[in-house]
Structures are given as structure tokens and as C-alpha cells.
Design a protein around this motif. Structure first.
Motif, PDB file in Angstrom:
ATOM      1  N   ALA A   1      -6.800 -11.997 -46.702  1.00  0.00           N
ATOM      2  CA  ALA A   1      -5.425 -11.709 -46.311  1.00  0.00           C
ATOM      3  C   ALA A   1      -5.284 -11.438 -44.827  1.00  0.00           C
ATOM      4  O   ALA A   1      -4.192 -11.585 -44.275  1.00  0.00           O
ATOM      5  CB  ALA A   1      -4.906 -10.503 -47.106  1.00  0.00           C
ATOM      6  N   GLY A   2      -6.357 -11.028 -44.167  1.00  0.00           N
ATOM      7  CA  GLY A   2      -6.253 -10.745 -42.747  1.00  0.00           C
ATOM      8  C   GLY A   2      -7.579 -10.322 -42.156  1.00  0.00           C
ATOM      9  O   GLY A   2      -8.506  -9.931 -42.866  1.00  0.00           O
ATOM     10  N   ILE A   3      -7.653 -10.401 -40.824  1.00  0.00           N
ATOM     11  CA  ILE A   3      -8.837 -10.008 -40.073  1.00  0.00           C
ATOM     12  C   ILE A   3      -8.394  -9.198 -38.872  1.00  0.00           C
ATOM     13  O   ILE A   3      -7.507  -9.629 -38.117  1.00  0.00           O
ATOM     14  CB  ILE A   3      -9.644 -11.239 -39.605  1.00  0.00           C
ATOM     15  N   VAL A   4      -8.983  -8.031 -38.695  1.00  0.00           N
ATOM     16  CA  VAL A   4      -8.678  -7.166 -37.545  1.00  0.00           C
ATOM     17  C   VAL A   4     -10.003  -6.610 -37.032  1.00  0.00           C
ATOM     18  O   VAL A   4     -10.615  -5.753 -37.662  1.00  0.00           O
ATOM     19  CB  VAL A   4      -7.724  -6.016 -37.918  1.00  0.00           C
ATOM     20  N   ILE A   5     -10.456  -7.097 -35.872  1.00  0.00           N
ATOM     21  CA  ILE A   5     -11.763  -6.708 -35.334  1.00  0.00           C
ATOM     22  C   ILE A   5     -11.627  -6.389 -33.850  1.00  0.00           C
ATOM     23  O   ILE A   5     -11.110  -7.203 -33.067  1.00  0.00           O
ATOM     24  CB  ILE A   5     -12.803  -7.820 -35.527  1.00  0.00           C
TER      25      ILE A   5
ATOM     26  N   LEU B   1       0.956  -6.072 -38.995  1.00  0.00           N
ATOM     27  CA  LEU B   1       0.669  -7.345 -39.667  1.00  0.00           C
ATOM     28  C   LEU B   1       0.815  -7.252 -41.181  1.00  0.00           C
ATOM     29  O   LEU B   1       0.441  -8.173 -41.901  1.00  0.00           O
ATOM     30  CB  LEU B   1      -0.750  -7.797 -39.317  1.00  0.00           C
ATOM     31  N   HIS B   2       1.328  -6.105 -41.664  1.00  0.00           N
ATOM     32  CA  HIS B   2       1.546  -5.886 -43.094  1.00  0.00           C
ATOM     33  C   HIS B   2       0.248  -5.953 -43.897  1.00  0.00           C
ATOM     34  O   HIS B   2       0.227  -6.446 -45.028  1.00  0.00           O
ATOM     35  CB  HIS B   2       2.551  -6.907 -43.652  1.00  0.00           C
ATOM     36  N   LEU B   3      -0.820  -5.474 -43.302  1.00  0.00           N
ATOM     37  CA  LEU B   3      -2.108  -5.472 -43.985  1.00  0.00           C
ATOM     38  C   LEU B   3      -2.416  -4.141 -44.645  1.00  0.00           C
ATOM     39  O   LEU B   3      -3.386  -4.047 -45.403  1.00  0.00           O
ATOM     40  CB  LEU B   3      -3.232  -5.820 -42.991  1.00  0.00           C
ATOM     41  N   LEU B   4      -1.648  -3.119 -44.345  1.00  0.00           N
ATOM     42  CA  LEU B   4      -1.816  -1.819 -44.989  1.00  0.00           C
ATOM     43  C   LEU B   4      -0.885  -1.750 -46.194  1.00  0.00           C
ATOM     44  O   LEU B   4       0.336  -1.727 -46.042  1.00  0.00           O
ATOM     45  CB  LEU B   4      -1.510  -0.678 -44.016  1.00  0.00           C
ATOM     46  N   GLY B   5      -1.460  -1.728 -47.374  1.00  0.00           N
ATOM     47  CA  GLY B   5      -0.656  -1.686 -48.576  1.00  0.00           C
ATOM     48  C   GLY B   5      -1.537  -1.704 -49.800  1.00  0.00           C
ATOM     49  O   GLY B   5      -2.761  -1.818 -49.714  1.00  0.00           O
TER      50      GLY B   5
END
Length: 475
Positions: A325-329, A163-167
Motif C-alpha cells: 500500500a505504500g513505502i516511507v523510508i 499519504l493516508h497510510l495510517l489507518g
């Protein structure tokens, strides 16, 4: 008594007090009155009866007792993300699932299946991995339990990368951080990356935290012991409301204006709903209680995949707003959900369901992971029985026979049927969360992120801002 220890014998514990008295004394400060030749009387503290105080010094003690309630400032907001404020629609007495008749139970199952029409039941598999954990995954020193946790964390990082959340330029807020291992691996994956900050939110005190391993790294780690109901993100300031203390302001987001990424691994029941409210509603809620003009749901800076590193000076956004920017749970423990906190109440009402049905469905959801099989061997006769899964390191499931309804269902539904109904309840509850995020301008989805052999709670909720729902800036 042991040498150098208090000589007071504790009857309740059948041993001597283990406190260390002052030099030349036989008793500690708590039991010092036993050797004093005076008429001074010690009484239990009215704020906390676990300790005592001299009666003639009571008023002085109450002013400095650690158990006293601190004065709340005018900007204190109790239960800011509690959810439902009006509890009139919640029944005063909820009937246990085991007390339902066969007809009532069958009617409940029929309504469950009818409400599930249109709900995505067959989730897509997104079982991924990440290079940052390859060395740990291949380390033979890790036991079976550690290996399962590593596989889950690797898949979560893999989905974040998808999801392009690592950066760079991120502030990762880990809810229910516990040991902080998920943030630990995110930090390892972002090694030598600039402008990375971590906020670890955990209500309970935790030993053996891994936060200290990052003290010499460039990334910033901050751990906050706070209930999520009192946790407020707004206007670039992280505002934390403690139960008995003024808000604690962390201008960590204001300095570099970093977008927030909310993460969590096995965030039990209602805690997931509280975290979603905290992330989504923090930017439209005013901490001082005053009315302000509502801000747009999303701004162009929220497009993580389009412009994740845009300068704040070139963006047409509402002033001082920092988008999520994003949610990952990773979801779990649906049987611990609560109607007052649940974010999908509007969805339930749209399919003609309410708090009563939600109460039964959240209890029935436990069938998906523990079934209703009879206990073999020497079964416990107590009312409550604990069922532990592979993830006992971070959470446990506590169920009761009354909640499971074993007496009513015995001989009516098979184990497989109960498991299927439990999964149906989980997906229905999760679908309400998905609709809530979609209404808030997010592109949300559910997917399997690990195998059932690794964890029975293997569903991951992800959400990123939906570009099609982002309004154009007004000139």
C-alpha cells in the motif's frame, strides 16, 4: 581466581577465566582437562576454534555443534533479492577517488552535471508533525539527541498520514528496525485501531528494544532477525530465509489479508535498495524457483486512497496477492550503496553511466554531509576516520581519506563546491530509485522531512500505488 570461578588463567586477557565450574571442581567445562588425570586431549573445534572439544569425541561433537551448517531444503533461495547476479560488468579493481588525476576528476564532475539534467534537485519541504508525539516532544526530560529523533519520527508519521497510510487494516514492515521506535510511535498513533500488525526486520541482535511495551495491546508485534537479501514476501505469506536454517513461514498476512506498508528510518545505503526490491518484487518472484505466469504489477486493491478497506471477496485481483500500500523510508549513507544491489542501474545506463561512475559518485556523496574540512587540533594519523552525526544512536558513517579524495581536491574545489557536488550525487542516486518505483507502478517522490539542524540526512522517500498505472481487471 575469584571465589566460585574457574582457576584457569587466560594469558591473552591477563586474568582468570570467569566461568563458573561445577560443584566440587576448580575448572569449568572448557578447562576441565587441566585437573583431570588422563591422557585425553582437547583440540580446537574445526567449525569454530573459539571453543575446544575432546579429540576422541570430535565426530560426535560435530553433529551437534551450534556452529555447524544446517542442511538447506529444496525451497531455499540464497540471495533472492541480492540484485545483480552477473558481476562480469563490475571492475575487478576499483581505483580510489584520491588516485584520480585532476583531468579525470574534472571529467567525472562534468559527466555528473550532464547526467543530472532533468533530475529534481530542489526538493519540496514536507516538514510535518503528528499528535501522537506532542507529549514526548514537550517533555523536558528528553535530551537534545532524543528530541531530534522525536522530531524526525513525528515528521515521518505526519507524511504517512498525508499519504493516508495510517489507518486500520495494515501490516507495517519496519526495515532496519533497531530499537523499533518508529513502529512504536506508529502503534501509538493507531491506538484503539483494529487489524494492525507490525513486522520488525533487523539483521543484528538488539538490546533495549521497545517491542515489549506492546505486549498487552491489540496490535501484533513480530521481530525477525534476518538479512533483507533473504527476506521474501509472497502470496500472503511472509517467508524469511535464514543463512543456516530453513525458511520461517509467518502466515501473519494470510489470515487477515492486510496490505503492507514498508517503513524505515535511516536505512543505510544498499539496505534501502534491498528493501525496495523486497517490497516491490516479492509478489512477482516465486520462492521455489519454478516458473509461473507473471502477475500484474498492481491491482485495484493497491489504491490506498480509493479503497483501503475493500473486502478481498469483492476485489478483482490476482489470487492470493497482497499489494504494497505504500513505502516511507528516510534515506541516508549513500556512500554505502553498492552497484550489485542498486535498483536504479537502468537509469544510470540510460544516461551513459555505469558501475565505475557509480562507484565514484557514491563515494563523492559523502561530501554533502561531512565536507572536506581539515581536522583541527590533534588529528588522527590512521587511514580510517569515523565521522559521527546526530544519529549515532542508530547508525554511523565510516569514511576514509582515500575515499574522500582530500589530497587530489585540496586547493581545487572549495568546501561549498564539494558539498554541492555531494548533494548532486545523492539526488542522482535517489532519482534512479524513483524511476525504478515508477516503472513498477508507483507514484514516488522525494522531500525534505526535517531541518538540516536536526539531521543532515533529511530526505524522505515515499511511494504509493499510481492509480493511472493500475490495469483494469480482465473478465
Amino acid at each position: 581466581p575469584e571465589p566460585g570461578r574457574c582457576a584457569h588463567f587466560v594469558l591473552r586477557k591477563r586474568r582468570f577465566c570467569r566461568m563458573i565450574p561445577a560443584p566440587g571442581r576448580r575448572f569449568c567445562g572448557e578447562h576441565g582437562h587441566e585437573e583431570e588425570q588422563s591422557d585425553r586431549k582437547r583440540i580446537p573445534c574445526p567449525l569454530d576454534p573459539k571453543h575446544t572439544v575432546y579429540e576422541d569425541q570430535l565426530q560426535k561433537h560435530l553433529k551437534k555443534c551450534n556452529s555447524r551448517e544446517k542442511p538447506k531444503p529444496v525451497y531455499f533461495v540464497q540471495d533472492i533479492f541480492f540484485g545483480l547476479k552477473d558481476v562480469a560488468e563490475i571492475p575487478e579493481k576499483q581505483v580510489p577517488l584520491s588516485s584520480l588525476s585532476i583531468e579525470e576528476l574534472q571529467n567525472l564532475i562534468t559527466r555528473l552535471k550532464k547526467a543530472s539534467n532533468g533530475v529534481e534537485l530542489h526538493l519540496k519541504e514536507q516538514i510535518l508533525s503528528h499528535q501522537a508525539l506532542q507529549e514526548a516532544l514537550s517533555d523536558p526530560k528528553n535530551g537534545e539527541s532524543a528530541f531530534k529523533h522525536l522530531k524526525q519520527q513525528a515528521s515521518i508519521l505526519g507524511n504517512m498520514e498525508r499519504l493516508h497510510l495510517l489507518g486500520p487494516g495494515r501490516c507495517f514492515v519496519e526495515f532496519g528496525a533497531f530499537f523499533g521506535k518508529l513502529s512504536h510511535w506508529v502503534d501509538i498513533a493507531l491506538e484503539n485501531t483494529e487489524s494492525v500488525q507490525f513486522l520488525l526486520v533487523e539483521r543484528a541482535t538488539t538490546r533495549f528494544k521497545v517491542d515489549g511495551k506492546h505486549q498487552r495491546r491489540d496490535s501484533i508485534f513480530e521481530r525477525l532477525q534476518v538479512d533483507i537479501q533473504l527476506f521474501f514476501l509472497s502470496k500472503g505469506l511472509l517467508v524469511v530465509f535464514f543463512f543456516f536454517s530453513p525458511p520461517f513461514f509467518l502466515p501473519i498476512l494470510e489470515k487477515k489479508k492486510l496490505p503492507v506498508v514498508g517503513i524505515g528510518k535511516f536505512f543505510c545505503g544498499a539496505a534501502t535498495d534491498l528493501a525496495l526490491r523486497c517490497l516491490v518484487e516479492s509478489y512477482t518472484t516465486c520462492c521455489d524457483g519454478k516458473d509461473e505466469e507473471p502477475a500484474p504489477k498492481r491491482c485495484r486493491a493497491a489504491q490506498t486512497e480509493v479503497a483501503p478497506h475493500k473486502s478481498a471477496d469483492n476485489e478483482s485481483t490476482t489470487e492470493d496477492q497482497k499489494p504494497v500500500a505504500g513505502i516511507v523510508i528516510a534515506l541516508c549513507c549513500h556512500h554505502k550503496c553498492d552497484w550489485t544491489h542498486y535498483v536504479g542501474r537502468e537509469f544510470f545506463k540510460s544516461v551513459f553511466l555505469g558501475p565505475v561512475e557509480f562507484h565514484y559518485f557514491q563515494r563523492m556523496s559523502s561530501w554533502a554531509t561531512c565536507g572536506m574540512q581539515e581536522t583541527t587540533g590533534k588529528a588522527s594519523t590512521s587511514e580510517d576516520s569515523k565521522v559521527f552525526f546526530n544519529d549515532t544512536e542508530e547508525h554511523e558513517h565510516t569514511l576514509s581519506r582515500a575515499a574522500s579524495g582530500s589530497d587530489t581536491l585540496q586547493g581545487i574545489l572549495s568546501v561549498e563546491e564539494r558539498k554541492e557536488l555531494g548533494c548532486l550525487c545523492k539526488r542522482l542516486i535517489d532519482h534512479g530509485r524513483i524511476e525504478y518505483l515508477q516503472q513498477q507502478g508507483y507514484k514516488a517522490a522525494l522531500q525534505y522531512y526535517t531541518e538540516p539542524a536536526v539531521s543532515l540526512e533529511n530526505v524522505l522517500l515515499t511511494a504509493v500505488p499510481n492509480p493511472s498505472l493500475i490495469p483494469e481487471p480482465t473478465i
